[in-house]
Design a protein around this motif. Sequence first.
Motif: not given
Length: 475
Positions: A300-314
């Motif tokens: 499920a990789f919880p909190d992976l979406e936060n890592i992706v979101k942080e990269r996209l909004t960097s």
Amino acid sequence: MSDYNKDDIKNTEDEPKYEDVCYMCRRPESKTGRMLHIPNMNNMCICIDCMERSFRVMDGSNYADLMQGMNIQDLFPGGMNMDDMMNVQNQIPKRQKLKKKAKDDEKVQPEFDIKNIPAPHILKAKLDEYVIGQDRAKKAIAVAVYNHYKRVATNTMDDIEIEKSNILMIGPTGCGKTYLVKTLARLLDVPLAITDATSLTEAGYIGDDIESVVSKLLAAADNDTERAERGIIFIDEIDKIAKKKNTTARDVSGESVQQGLLKLLEGSEVEVPVGATSKNAMVPLVTIDTRNILFICGGAFPDLENIVKERLTSHSSIGFSAELKDKYDQDRNIVSKVTIDDLRAFGMIPEFIGRLPITVTLEGLNRDMMVRILKEPKNAILRQYQKLLALDEVDLRFDDEALGVIADKAIAKKTGARALRSIIEEFMLDIMYEIPKDDNIGTVTITKAYIEGKGSPMITMRGTPALPDSPLANN
């Protein structure tokens, strides 16, 4: 070798399908070679190494002096059961017996023929009958599996060795990762082992060894090594072995497990215990080649979406190219934009990611998909309850509005499709309890008001005009 008759070394015909196992060292005949059978001890098997070792011990000591002054009570304090001694070979559990490999002149048509491997579109069409949605994931898995078993069937193609394509599945809980793999293995008729990465630890620590995942596949193949070497291993909860952050202790269940899995994923010969998950002196070992085993890892990789979101909004938040911080907050499938750098930031080491070249993301379930999961698959949940009540000669029906309310309740629980059964079990309990009391009940219709707790189901007695068929009844 002069102390016993070499003619006694032969394969027993009592169980021709299984290998003999040495009673002393517990090694199978594929490791030891032919064995000595002792007829007076119910064909007890002893390998030549153990027999010669016993003779050397006896020749190197004064056997008469050793036995002088000793009685049977000294040798067997608990007493001697002759029946147990005569049935020593039967004491070896069947789950620890390996099936014999077929000889070259006995081999028949290979299990995988390139002409008999189902094409990707056929595999996807079969998966569509059981799994709702996830079209992109099903297409990627069908192509990967088709190419993998073409590689197994041909081995080489114009002297070009085809590398293995292991799969990494990423998706929220309850989106169908495990169910997808189970359906795939059933369609291909290959052995499947499903294991949990949370129990794996580095060698020498409490927990399952890395090789235990292959041992489970061997058990699923009925201890047939040739069939196991063409199977599928699904390692669930793979995100739980991510590298631990901000820790000074030894990471025995994180990065160390990833490093231990590298050779298995790539393809190597490993010794695994037969009929057990850990190696010990009383369990036979067998060598398994993992080059043709397809590994599918899911999590499920919880909190992976936060890592992706942080990269996209960097990007800079000032100027014409500014990115809004909440731009991706409502994106339900943001995980589909994952990259290798995101997985590395999550805690997966580069070597491990490199051995899983195919990354498949599964999308979260929305309301429409939940409703379809309830009624469309071959073994849909509602069909199961309809069959249960049909055994009592009762017709169970559902209103479309009721299905929508069930889907809304399941989404609110945030556990994916697993929430559907718990919700249905809750409101079906009273119905399944009361219906057997009255043999005159003919039809039960579940309504929106009943699901919301504001009313009762519609009950039609036998002999009254039938209700029009619901959409579910026509499927």
